[in-house]
Design an enzyme around this catalytic site. Structure first.
Site, PDB file in Angstrom:
ATOM      1  N   SER A 137       4.722 -50.098  40.579  1.00 24.44           N
ATOM      2  CA  SER A 137       5.663 -50.867  41.351  1.00 24.44           C
ATOM      3  C   SER A 137       4.613 -51.453  42.482  1.00 24.44           C
ATOM      4  O   SER A 137       5.027 -52.624  43.185  1.00 24.44           O
ATOM      5  CB  SER A 137       6.678 -50.123  42.162  1.00 24.44           C
ATOM      6  OG  SER A 137       5.879 -48.774  42.925  1.00 24.44           O
ATOM      7  N   HIS A 162       5.942 -50.261  50.008  1.00 23.16           N
ATOM      8  CA  HIS A 162       5.549 -51.323  49.036  1.00 23.16           C
ATOM      9  C   HIS A 162       5.156 -52.342  49.613  1.00 23.16           C
ATOM     10  O   HIS A 162       5.681 -52.823  50.659  1.00 23.16           O
ATOM     11  CB  HIS A 162       6.787 -51.370  48.021  1.00 23.16           C
ATOM     12  CG  HIS A 162       6.859 -50.232  46.892  1.00 23.16           C
ATOM     13  ND1 HIS A 162       7.347 -49.060  47.217  1.00 23.16           N
ATOM     14  CD2 HIS A 162       6.483 -50.092  45.687  1.00 23.16           C
ATOM     15  CE1 HIS A 162       7.248 -47.963  45.964  1.00 23.16           C
ATOM     16  NE2 HIS A 162       6.870 -48.723  45.207  1.00 23.16           N
TER      17      HIS A 162
END
Length: 285
Positions: free
Chosen positions: A36, A264
């Site tokens: 990710s 992220h």
């Protein structure tokens, strides 16, 4: 003849103000592998197929492919991926996806791979250290990971070393012409953290920081041992961690202000990571 044509095209482009892709003459066949941190969950726009991978068409691999003028580009990065998912089908919330190594071919010329964080559970580790109440009410998390006098995260990290060496060798076997780049992970915590902006207390923030630094060193060492390049995202992302303000940070905190998964890269981060990756693959010619 080819050289003269390229010079002529470059000169014409300069006159017209058109950017010439860095590798336009190389006809790059580029394959992006990873988890990710590479796929870009929730960063617009999420692409089909494989929606369960939470893959953005503005992740650093897509932007790098555009910058270098890749003739062929295959992005199989997928949220939640571990090294085993390079070889085996990966289950996602929306179905199964093929092993990532299946995207490689004998004519592949460029591979980036960012993998390993999920093998050791680094994202979950950061979230485990969230502490809404500071000491003495809240508990530090860093001492929970010392088992029999050993740091369990470093033990897990060291156990990953042979898997990464094997992975690089397997990529090379499938794509012997490819230049391979192992991509590291960004800066997720500044020294001492920024409690309560990101609710991780000072001791834990420093522990997370040291753990990720050790992990990135391991990636760099294994890349060197396997004879491939390492792309450092930790150093250029200093000053752009989740503690910084929107518009400055490249990694979102637990409650994102930009479209991105917690802890992220956001769209700004992906653009800047693409600059780093593009420079790395361009400079390795």
């Amino acid at each position: 003849m080819v050289r003269r044509l390229l010079v002529l095209l470059s000169a014409t482009a300069l006159v017209l103000g058109v950017a010439v892709p860095v590798h336009a003459a190389r006809s790059e066949v580029y394959v992006a592998l990873g988890d990710s941190a590479a796929s870009g969950p929730l960063v617009p726009n999420q692409v089909v197929p494989d929606l369960g991978c939470w893959r953005s068409d503005r992740n650093y691999a897509h932007l790098t492919a555009q910058a270098i003028g890749a003739a062929t580009f295959r992005d199989v990065t997928c949220s939640g991926a571990k090294t085993r998912d390079m070889y085996n089908s990966q289950g996602t919330d929306l179905g199964s996806v093929a092993p990532q190594l299946d995207a490689l071919s004998s004519d592949t010329t460029l591979v980036t791979v960012q993998i390993g964080a999920n093998d050791v559970g680094l994202t979950g580790f950061i979230e485990d250290c969230l502490n809404l109440l500071p000491p003495p009410v809240g508990d530090a998390c860093n001492d929970d990971y010392v088992v029999d006098g050993q740091d369990s995260w470093r033990v897990k990290t060291d156990a990953l070393r042979p898997k990464l060496t094997t992975l690089v060798n397997d990529i090379r076997a499938r794509s012997p012409r490819a230049r391979i780049f192992v991509v590291g992970y960004a800066t997720y915590a500044p020294p001492n953290g920024c409690y309560p902006t990101v609710p991780i207390i000072k001791a834990d923030a420093n522990y997370i920081r040291a753990t990720l630094q050790y992990f990135n060193r391991m990636l760099a060492e294994q890349a060197a041992a396997a004879g491939v390049a390492f792309v450092d995202l930790q150093t250029p992302s200093v000053g752009h961690d989740p503690c910084k303000a929107p518009g400055v940070r490249w990694i979102e905190p637990y409650v994102p202000a930009s479209p991105a998964a917690p802890f992220h890269p956001n769209g700004l981060g992906m653009r800047n990571f693409a600059t780093v990756v593009t420079a790395a693959v361009s400079g390795a010619l």
